[in-house]
Design a protein around this motif. Sequence first.
Motif, PDB file in Angstrom:
ATOM      1  N   SER A 168      -0.273  11.277  -2.191  1.00  0.00           N
ATOM      2  CA  SER A 168       0.424  10.483  -3.068  1.00  0.00           C
ATOM      3  C   SER A 168       1.914  10.421  -2.718  1.00  0.00           C
ATOM      4  N   ALA A 169       2.272   9.149  -2.431  1.00  0.00           N
ATOM      5  CA  ALA A 169       3.434   8.977  -1.973  1.00  0.00           C
ATOM      6  C   ALA A 169       4.431   8.985  -3.072  1.00  0.00           C
ATOM      7  N   LYS A 170       3.952   8.543  -4.150  1.00  0.00           N
ATOM      8  CA  LYS A 170       4.899   8.597  -5.223  1.00  0.00           C
ATOM      9  C   LYS A 170       4.944  10.033  -5.730  1.00  0.00           C
ATOM     10  N   LYS A 171       3.824  10.889  -5.945  1.00  0.00           N
ATOM     11  CA  LYS A 171       4.178  12.149  -6.567  1.00  0.00           C
ATOM     12  C   LYS A 171       4.391  13.171  -5.360  1.00  0.00           C
ATOM     13  N   ARG A 184      12.452 -10.022  -1.930  1.00  0.00           N
ATOM     14  CA  ARG A 184      11.223 -10.171  -2.635  1.00  0.00           C
ATOM     15  C   ARG A 184      10.378  -8.980  -2.585  1.00  0.00           C
ATOM     16  N   GLY A 185      10.897  -7.803  -2.473  1.00  0.00           N
ATOM     17  CA  GLY A 185      10.416  -6.563  -2.466  1.00  0.00           C
ATOM     18  C   GLY A 185       9.603  -6.444  -0.975  1.00  0.00           C
ATOM     19  N   ILE A 186       9.890  -7.263   0.057  1.00  0.00           N
ATOM     20  CA  ILE A 186       9.312  -6.945   1.185  1.00  0.00           C
ATOM     21  C   ILE A 186      10.186  -6.317   2.265  1.00  0.00           C
ATOM     22  N   THR A 187       9.541  -5.411   3.092  1.00  0.00           N
ATOM     23  CA  THR A 187      10.444  -5.007   4.255  1.00  0.00           C
ATOM     24  C   THR A 187      10.552  -6.218   5.319  1.00  0.00           C
ATOM     25  N   VAL A 188      11.606  -6.302   5.658  1.00  0.00           N
ATOM     26  CA  VAL A 188      11.603  -7.434   6.705  1.00  0.00           C
ATOM     27  C   VAL A 188      12.117  -6.986   8.010  1.00  0.00           C
ATOM     28  N   LEU A 236      -5.041   7.884   3.177  1.00  0.00           N
ATOM     29  CA  LEU A 236      -5.485   7.258   1.733  1.00  0.00           C
ATOM     30  C   LEU A 236      -4.191   7.660   0.871  1.00  0.00           C
ATOM     31  N   ASN A 237      -3.581   6.579   0.152  1.00  0.00           N
ATOM     32  CA  ASN A 237      -2.529   6.815  -0.570  1.00  0.00           C
ATOM     33  C   ASN A 237      -2.815   6.345  -2.031  1.00  0.00           C
ATOM     34  N   LYS A 238      -1.796   6.799  -2.852  1.00  0.00           N
ATOM     35  CA  LYS A 238      -2.206   6.467  -4.244  1.00  0.00           C
ATOM     36  C   LYS A 238      -3.323   7.098  -4.988  1.00  0.00           C
ATOM     37  N   VAL A 239      -3.569   8.484  -4.464  1.00  0.00           N
ATOM     38  CA  VAL A 239      -4.773   9.135  -4.999  1.00  0.00           C
ATOM     39  C   VAL A 239      -4.523   9.814  -6.393  1.00  0.00           C
ATOM     40  N   ASP A 240      -3.129   9.640  -6.615  1.00  0.00           N
ATOM     41  CA  ASP A 240      -2.949  10.094  -8.033  1.00  0.00           C
ATOM     42  C   ASP A 240      -3.261   9.048  -8.982  1.00  0.00           C
ATOM     43  N   LEU A 241      -3.752   7.697  -8.682  1.00  0.00           N
ATOM     44  CA  LEU A 241      -4.062   6.695  -9.845  1.00  0.00           C
ATOM     45  C   LEU A 241      -5.342   7.235 -10.294  1.00  0.00           C
ATOM     46  N   HIS A 277       0.898  -1.155  -0.078  1.00  0.00           N
ATOM     47  CA  HIS A 277       0.065   0.039   0.182  1.00  0.00           C
ATOM     48  C   HIS A 277       0.936   1.275  -0.053  1.00  0.00           C
ATOM     49  N   GLY A 278       2.060   1.131   0.021  1.00  0.00           N
ATOM     50  CA  GLY A 278       3.139   2.448  -0.240  1.00  0.00           C
ATOM     51  C   GLY A 278       3.924   2.819   0.980  1.00  0.00           C
ATOM     52  N   LYS A 279       4.063   1.813   1.874  1.00  0.00           N
ATOM     53  CA  LYS A 279       4.731   2.063   3.170  1.00  0.00           C
ATOM     54  C   LYS A 279       6.206   2.782   2.879  1.00  0.00           C
ATOM     55  N   SER A 280       7.059   2.090   1.997  1.00  0.00           N
ATOM     56  CA  SER A 280       8.276   2.447   2.011  1.00  0.00           C
ATOM     57  C   SER A 280       8.301   3.645   1.171  1.00  0.00           C
ATOM     58  N   THR A 281       7.587   4.028  -0.096  1.00  0.00           N
ATOM     59  CA  THR A 281       7.714   4.910  -0.716  1.00  0.00           C
ATOM     60  C   THR A 281       7.284   6.061  -0.061  1.00  0.00           C
ATOM     61  N   LEU A 282       6.314   6.164   0.959  1.00  0.00           N
ATOM     62  CA  LEU A 282       5.769   7.231   1.962  1.00  0.00           C
ATOM     63  C   LEU A 282       6.930   7.425   2.725  1.00  0.00           C
TER      64      LEU A 282
HETATM   65  P1  GTP Z   1       6.256  -3.611   1.630  1.00  0.00           P
HETATM   66  O1  GTP Z   1       7.462  -2.809   2.026  1.00  0.00           O
HETATM   67  O2  GTP Z   1       6.384  -4.754   0.889  1.00  0.00           O
HETATM   68  O3  GTP Z   1       5.360  -3.645   2.684  1.00  0.00           O
HETATM   69  O4  GTP Z   1       5.270  -2.508   0.561  1.00  0.00           O
HETATM   70  P2  GTP Z   1       5.301  -1.020   0.929  1.00  0.00           P
HETATM   71  O5  GTP Z   1       3.984  -1.004   1.520  1.00  0.00           O
HETATM   72  O6  GTP Z   1       6.491  -0.336   1.553  1.00  0.00           O
HETATM   73  O7  GTP Z   1       4.909  -0.498  -0.848  1.00  0.00           O
HETATM   74  P3  GTP Z   1       6.090   0.120  -1.512  1.00  0.00           P
HETATM   75  O8  GTP Z   1       6.388   1.516  -0.996  1.00  0.00           O
HETATM   76  O9  GTP Z   1       7.135  -0.535  -2.018  1.00  0.00           O
HETATM   77  O10 GTP Z   1       4.831   0.383  -2.970  1.00  0.00           O
HETATM   78  C1  GTP Z   1       4.244  -0.771  -3.593  1.00  0.00           C
HETATM   79  C2  GTP Z   1       4.035  -0.168  -4.944  1.00  0.00           C
HETATM   80  O11 GTP Z   1       3.141   1.030  -4.915  1.00  0.00           O
HETATM   81  C3  GTP Z   1       5.315   0.321  -5.629  1.00  0.00           C
HETATM   82  O12 GTP Z   1       5.368   0.052  -7.092  1.00  0.00           O
HETATM   83  C4  GTP Z   1       5.170   1.773  -5.431  1.00  0.00           C
HETATM   84  O13 GTP Z   1       5.950   2.618  -6.470  1.00  0.00           O
HETATM   85  C5  GTP Z   1       3.628   1.981  -5.702  1.00  0.00           C
HETATM   86  N1  GTP Z   1       3.065   3.243  -5.062  1.00  0.00           N
HETATM   87  C6  GTP Z   1       3.529   3.718  -3.567  1.00  0.00           C
HETATM   88  N2  GTP Z   1       3.020   4.777  -3.347  1.00  0.00           N
HETATM   89  C7  GTP Z   1       2.257   5.163  -4.712  1.00  0.00           C
HETATM   90  C8  GTP Z   1       1.427   6.394  -4.980  1.00  0.00           C
HETATM   91  O14 GTP Z   1       1.301   7.240  -4.381  1.00  0.00           O
HETATM   92  N3  GTP Z   1       1.062   6.357  -6.181  1.00  0.00           N
HETATM   93  C9  GTP Z   1       1.172   5.338  -7.083  1.00  0.00           C
HETATM   94  N4  GTP Z   1       0.690   5.535  -8.376  1.00  0.00           N
HETATM   95  N5  GTP Z   1       1.996   4.359  -6.844  1.00  0.00           N
HETATM   96  C10 GTP Z   1       2.289   4.051  -5.523  1.00  0.00           C
END
Ligand code: GTP
Length: 602
Positions: free
Chosen positions: A163-166, A52-56, A131-136, A17-22
Amino acid sequence: IDVKRIRNFSIVAHVDHGKSTLADRLLELTGVIKPGNENAQVLDQLQAKRERGITVKAVTASLNYTYNNEPYLLNLIDTPGHVDFSNEVVRSVTACQGVILLVDANEGVQAQTVAVHSLAKRNNLVIIPTLNKVDLPRADPAKVKAQLKSVFHIEPDTVLKVSAKKGWGVKELLEAIITRIPPPNIQSNDYFRAHIIDTWHDKYRGVLCLAYIHSGTLKLGQPVKWKSDMKQHTVKFLALLRPNEENITEAVAGQVVMVGLGPKGGGSVGDSLLSPEATNCKDTASVPAVRHMVYAGIFPADQSQHTQLSDSIKKLALNDSAVSVSVDSSPALGQGWRVGFLGLLHLDVFTQRLLQEYKAEAILTAPSVPYKVKIKGAKVIKHYKTDEVIVTNPLQLPDVNNIVEYYEPFVIGTIITPVEYLGAVNTLCIDRRGSPLPSSAVDEQMTMLQYILPLSEVVMDFHDTLKSITSGFASFDYQDYGFHASPLVRMDILLNGVLVDELTSIVHTSRLEYNARKLTARLKEMIPRQMVQVAIQAVVGGKVFARETLKAYRKDVTAKLYGGDVTRRKKLLKQQADGKKKMRSVANIKIPRNTFIDVLKR
Ligand code: GTP
């Protein structure tokens, strides 16, 4: 820094759901990393890399932020993001006063969202629903807000959108952290005490600990003692993690710091550091001990690799305080280890690291859960008198005649699924011996189901099966529900009447016939034919539940005699028959090691 301007918080969320990105965006806004690197995943890279893309592992970052012209210290305590690691999540939140509950605005509330929300509630933490990813383009904030309202009674106007991404809305989120989460509640005039949230191992400096200071101050060079053994040490290393180490000479209550006591100083998760004058130890928040839910045997592919594998396992275990390692040995597989994990994913991550980082080859036996048995009379185990024994390896089961009752671990499973798959999901849960709890609607399309399930049925392939019957749309999480009495039995495998130790298993009576048939049939297929006939039996309490017969192959000892003398032929055939008798009498069945590996492996 004034403790009133410290905030300790975590980000909790369903996986992806975007934890690492945030976390990256927060690090950017507070000047820790340069903007632009779109998905640097700094916290992940720092310690666990990306398995495997997962925070350990839980890691932390102390961030400086100025709000209303006042300097604040924001401690982001990262938590691992998967169902297996909920124990580590629990440990991380014991140092927090608030959490950001991050929900994907596109996917909505998932099973793990429910689990982390209830964890935050249980620990009386302030929750900032976000709420995250509101840019989608497919994000539907209104719908997810309604879900939050119906599942958690969260008022829609308290929900933030980012939007953690933006990087949208992240500044507002930082301000919400300051205004909504209270500063740590500390007793400033009390003696020093801190509890250990995490530990890792450094080649040169020994064990390094992440500590949350409850009261008093901690200075470099000061004497401290462990609550567990009261042994005194000196603080040799003290740093803030920003997230890179920044050495400091003093830290105060409410802070989260890295402490090292040198190569002989030790340190383990859940223990507390105290000032030497501390006498009573009522103190410190109780950090739940790690509970191992899954066990597996690890053996070297070749006994000559034993030392190398041993070193590798030791090194990995030092940096993963959640595994337990004990020595194990098996007549077929040799000397090895029995390793306890938080769950199947944890096991996968551990063995992948074992293979990748240390290039060690290993045989892994099928995962099993721990069982508990009540025995007649009491036994002294580790100085305590008890009539209950935890069995992590079926081979260690006490004599069945002494067992009064068997118990197996249960979990409460939470499943969020689209309504069209309800039938299939219910069937799966009942098939896995589940008992339903009341279900509730998340919205018109999604339902939340809860089942009490035996852990042994969950660790097999429950998650994969659930994903496949719901085309990937259902999510699943589980919480520990403790041991409960269960009709279990010990099933043995006999070859020509002789017990094969390593094939003993603990089975639920309803699965007995099926397991017995499956295992004997499999063995029949895999054991090469012998000079003698082999009876393969699955036996419970002296009663045979399944039997297969592996026919002897008659070695044609006379093949080389082209026609020839009849008496010579007879003599050879007699010798062969004697040989058979001899072998049968000692049940000397030759089973290649590979057969065991294949049967025991997952
Ligand atoms: P774990 O570490 O595995 O628990 O995952 P996480 O919750 O940290 O998620 P992570 O930050 O790796 O994001 C998962 C995917 O969602 C990645 O491909 C990100 O690029 C994408 N993502 C995260 N935030 C956003 C956002 O705000 N918008 C969009 N479009 N994609 C996002």
